[in-house]
Design a protein around this motif. Structure first.
Motif, PDB file in Angstrom:
ATOM      1  N   MET A 237      -5.864 -10.069  -3.397  1.00 17.25           N
ATOM      2  CA  MET A 237      -6.111  -9.327  -2.150  1.00 17.25           C
ATOM      3  C   MET A 237      -5.244  -8.076  -2.099  1.00 17.25           C
ATOM      4  SD  MET A 237      -6.436 -12.043   0.982  1.00 17.25           S
ATOM      5  CE  MET A 237      -6.916 -13.728   0.625  1.00 17.25           C
ATOM      6  N   MET A 238      -3.975  -8.223  -2.497  1.00 19.64           N
ATOM      7  CA  MET A 238      -3.067  -7.080  -2.489  1.00 19.64           C
ATOM      8  C   MET A 238      -3.541  -5.998  -3.457  1.00 19.64           C
ATOM      9  SD  MET A 238       0.597  -9.088  -2.508  1.00 19.64           S
ATOM     10  CE  MET A 238       1.097 -10.197  -1.190  1.00 19.64           C
ATOM     11  N   GLU A 239      -3.925  -6.407  -4.663  1.00 18.42           N
ATOM     12  CA  GLU A 239      -4.338  -5.431  -5.676  1.00 18.42           C
ATOM     13  C   GLU A 239      -5.622  -4.720  -5.295  1.00 18.42           C
ATOM     14  OE1 GLU A 239      -4.262  -8.200  -8.851  1.00 18.42           O
ATOM     15  OE2 GLU A 239      -2.237  -7.678  -9.463  1.00 18.42           O
ATOM     16  N   GLN A 240      -6.447  -5.367  -4.469  1.00 16.71           N
ATOM     17  CA  GLN A 240      -7.694  -4.754  -4.028  1.00 16.71           C
ATOM     18  C   GLN A 240      -7.506  -3.920  -2.761  1.00 16.71           C
ATOM     19  OE1 GLN A 240     -10.243  -8.183  -3.694  1.00 16.71           O
ATOM     20  NE2 GLN A 240     -10.138  -8.592  -5.895  1.00 16.71           N
ATOM     21  N   ASN A 241      -6.292  -3.918  -2.213  1.00 13.09           N
ATOM     22  CA  ASN A 241      -6.007  -3.161  -0.989  1.00 13.09           C
ATOM     23  C   ASN A 241      -4.671  -2.439  -1.139  1.00 13.09           C
ATOM     24  OD1 ASN A 241      -8.145  -4.110   1.226  1.00 13.09           O
ATOM     25  ND2 ASN A 241      -7.561  -5.903   0.008  1.00 13.09           N
ATOM     26  N   LEU A 242      -4.561  -1.590  -2.169  1.00 16.84           N
ATOM     27  CA  LEU A 242      -3.313  -0.860  -2.401  1.00 16.84           C
ATOM     28  C   LEU A 242      -3.189   0.339  -1.471  1.00 16.84           C
ATOM     29  CD1 LEU A 242      -3.257  -0.943  -6.313  1.00 16.84           C
ATOM     30  CD2 LEU A 242      -1.911  -2.341  -4.746  1.00 16.84           C
TER      31      LEU A 242
END
Length: 363
Positions: A237-242
């Motif tokens: 989720m984090m990597e897809q919402n940088l």
């Protein structure tokens, strides 16, 4: 009287770049096609595809089709041709665990090529094949981040690089694969035929500008090596919402966890909290953009989810040990003046007054 100098060779008189290609079973089609298409487009004017400046031959032990990892088959153009006819012999690998551990005919041919002074290239997992043939001892080997640990496990005594597109170590060249195969092919064209022909394929194929051996691979997903399923999902989720960071509480809610439960899972799996790792992911992404693009520091800070450039600069320096503006490869290679001792106040004033950061609102 001395012998008069010979006139400079015209472009038509320059010897063509000649490449022999060996494809492993289940080879990566994209790496092969990008490498060959770069040669094809550099070989002729316009889009006629005549092999004038570059020539390439797909070789195999038999005339049977060679299957790629996606199922498309390539028919070889010849048997194992005399390697002395080539400037380079290229091995294109693919699915790692489908490679036979020993292929005496292939290995013998590669040794013949090396003995003839032909440069050897391993693309994608083709680098593993060169190593298994005993042809990379004492050489640096470039692999994809995806296969970095696989390589270290199989070849613990070899020097491995997992953050570049390709590595040239004398007469051995290794390439991570993917789009990096086009960059490597362009570098070979530039070396033999000049920059004009090297730039054309990237323009026609609508690729990013040529990236040399200093080009940096995109950062690997941190979730790749995490065993805890909930932590792995949170990292994805984090990597897809940088660019637009999600609140940690929202990430926990989507995983049906409390914030405290998520923090405990991160600490157990990675020894760090989710907020710290989220920030590091964004700063690693920012560094990759700084090293591989010419975009402004302001744009990159925004893309990495920072709306305050001074805060971004401080966080970037804390993690990477240098200011964002110095992360450009060309600047790092320059000779820097003698170091000066700066206070934190000096540094804050410097980054706050940076014209590249103009227009960002402070927190």
């Amino acid at each position: 009287m001395g012998t008069p100098p010979k006139p400079a060779a015209r472009r038509s008189e320059i010897r063509p770049l000649s490449v022999g290609l060996l494809l492993a079973q289940d080879f990566t089609l994209s790496a092969f096609s990008l490498f060959v298409d770069t040669l094809r487009l550099a070989a002729d004017e316009s889009d006629y595809s005549r092999p004038i400046h570059c020539r390439w031959t797909v070789m195999a032990e038999t005339d049977a089709p060679i299957r790629s990892s996606c199922g498309v088959e390539i028919l070889p153009g010849s048997g194992l041709t005399d390697p002395a006819l080539f400037d380079y012999v290229v091995v294109v690998g693919g699915i790692l665990h489908n490679h036979p551990r020993a292929n005496t005919t292939l290995y013998a041919y590669l040794h013949r090529a090396a003995a003839a002074g032909v440069k050897l290239i391993g693309i994608c997992t083709g680098s593993f094949i060169l190593c298994r043939a005993g042809l990379m001892e004492g050489r640096r080997v470039c692999v994809s981040w995806l296969h970095y640990q696989d390589f270290r496990d199989e070849f613990p005594d070899h020097a491995v690089i997992g953050d570049r597109f390709f590595e040239i170590d004398g007469d051995r060249i290794t390439c991570a694969g993917g789009a990096g195969a086009a960059d490597l092919a362009a570098a070979l064209v530039e070396r033999h035929l000049g920059s004009r022909l090297a730039q054309k394929p990237h323009q026609v194929l609508l690729l990013t500008p040529m990236r040399g051996s200093e080009g940096v691979q995109p950062h690997p997903p941190m979730a790749h090596e995490v065993s805890d399923e909930q932590v792995r999902r949170a990292l994805l989720m984090m990597e897809q919402n940088l660019g637009n960071p999600l609140p940690i509480a929202l990430i926990a809610q989507r995983l049906s966890l409390s914030t405290r439960q998520l923090e405990r899972r991160f600490d157990a799996a990675l020894g760090r909290g989710p907020a710290d790792l989220y920030r590091e992911l964004r700063l690693r992404y920012a560094r990759w953009l700084l090293e591989t693009t010419t975009r402004s520091v302001t744009d990159i800070a925004l893309d990495a989810g920072f709306s305050d450039c001074a805060h971004f600069s401080r966080q970037f320096k804390a993690l990477h040990g240098l200011a964002p503006s110095l992360a450009r490869p060309s600047l790092r290679r320059e000779t820097l003046p003698a170091p000066q001792v700066l206070t934190l106040a000096d540094y804050d004033r410097a980054v706050t007054g940076n014209s590249e950061c103009a227009g960002l609102r402070p927190y």
